[in-house]
Scaffold this motif. Structure first.
Motif, PDB file in Angstrom:
ATOM      1  N   UNK A 101      46.942  33.803  37.116  1.00 24.69           N
ATOM      2  CA  UNK A 101      46.604  33.701  35.695  1.00 24.69           C
ATOM      3  C   UNK A 101      45.109  33.851  35.458  1.00 24.69           C
ATOM      4  N   UNK A 102      44.301  33.298  36.336  1.00 20.25           N
ATOM      5  CA  UNK A 102      42.843  33.459  36.218  1.00 20.25           C
ATOM      6  C   UNK A 102      42.486  34.940  36.283  1.00 20.25           C
ATOM      7  N   UNK A 103      43.120  35.669  37.191  1.00 17.95           N
ATOM      8  CA  UNK A 103      42.854  37.106  37.294  1.00 17.95           C
ATOM      9  C   UNK A 103      43.170  37.841  36.006  1.00 17.95           C
ATOM     10  N   UNK A 104      44.284  37.490  35.369  1.00 21.43           N
ATOM     11  CA  UNK A 104      44.634  38.131  34.103  1.00 21.43           C
ATOM     12  C   UNK A 104      43.680  37.707  32.987  1.00 21.43           C
ATOM     13  N   UNK A 105      43.295  36.437  32.972  1.00 19.32           N
ATOM     14  CA  UNK A 105      42.332  35.975  31.967  1.00 19.32           C
ATOM     15  C   UNK A 105      40.995  36.694  32.141  1.00 19.32           C
ATOM     16  N   UNK A 106      40.563  36.874  33.377  1.00 19.76           N
ATOM     17  CA  UNK A 106      39.316  37.603  33.632  1.00 19.76           C
ATOM     18  C   UNK A 106      39.422  39.040  33.133  1.00 19.76           C
ATOM     19  N   UNK A 107      40.566  39.669  33.344  1.00 22.91           N
ATOM     20  CA  UNK A 107      40.775  41.038  32.848  1.00 22.91           C
ATOM     21  C   UNK A 107      40.665  41.055  31.333  1.00 22.91           C
TER      22      UNK A 107
END
Length: 158
Positions: A101-107
């Motif tokens: 989820x952090x990866x998607x939020x960063x995107x």
């Protein structure tokens, strides 16, 4: 390790989808094949319309986030829809779900996308608690609608 899925991950992704369907009490509904996923995630021409990130431990894919871009007429901008997030039970609590989820939020932040959204089954208290711990807000006033199968065919006929 969190990374974008490769074509070599397709068998593992299908396996995770089947595990998710079992968990969500609908194993018969998971009918996608490896060929379906290869074509969707890695089309022979053009850009994919769906993407996958995987969580890997010691070279084994143990989690996934399947997602695609959306568009909001209210914001006039794209967002990301998380179709499925799944981490194998043996690896839950290890931070992999959060990392996906952090990866998607960063995107979203990097691309200027104002929304990251998904649905969760109302009986899935562990998932609801996890999402709330991250600051997610339930959109209880919205009810998902679906048209499929014979109903869609009848609708398409006018």
């Amino acid at each position: 390790m969190i990374r974008p899925a490769t074509v070599d991950d397709v068998p593992a992704l299908i396996g995770l989808v089947r595990e998710l369907a079992e968990y969500e009490r609908e194993p018969e509904s998971a009918v996608a094949t490896e060929d379906d996923f290869r074509l969707a995630l890695f089309p022979p021409t053009g850009e994919p319309k769906v993407y996958a990130d995987v969580a890997e431990i010691d070279g084994e894919v143990v989690g996934m986030a399947i997602w695609f871009y959306t568009f909001s007429t209210w914001t006039g901008r794209h967002g990301i829809w998380l179709e499925d997030l799944f981490v194998q039970p043996a690896h839950r609590g290890s931070g992999l779900g959060r990392a996906l989820l952090v990866g998607l939020a960063k995107r979203c932040v990097a691309e200027g996308l104002p929304r990251l959204e998904w649905t969760v089954l109302d009986w899935n208290e562990p998932a609801l608690g996890f999402y709330r711990s991250l600051g997610a807000v339930g959109m209880d006033e919205w009810t998902t609608q679906r048209v499929a199968g014979e109903t869609m065919i009848r609708l398409a006929e006018g």
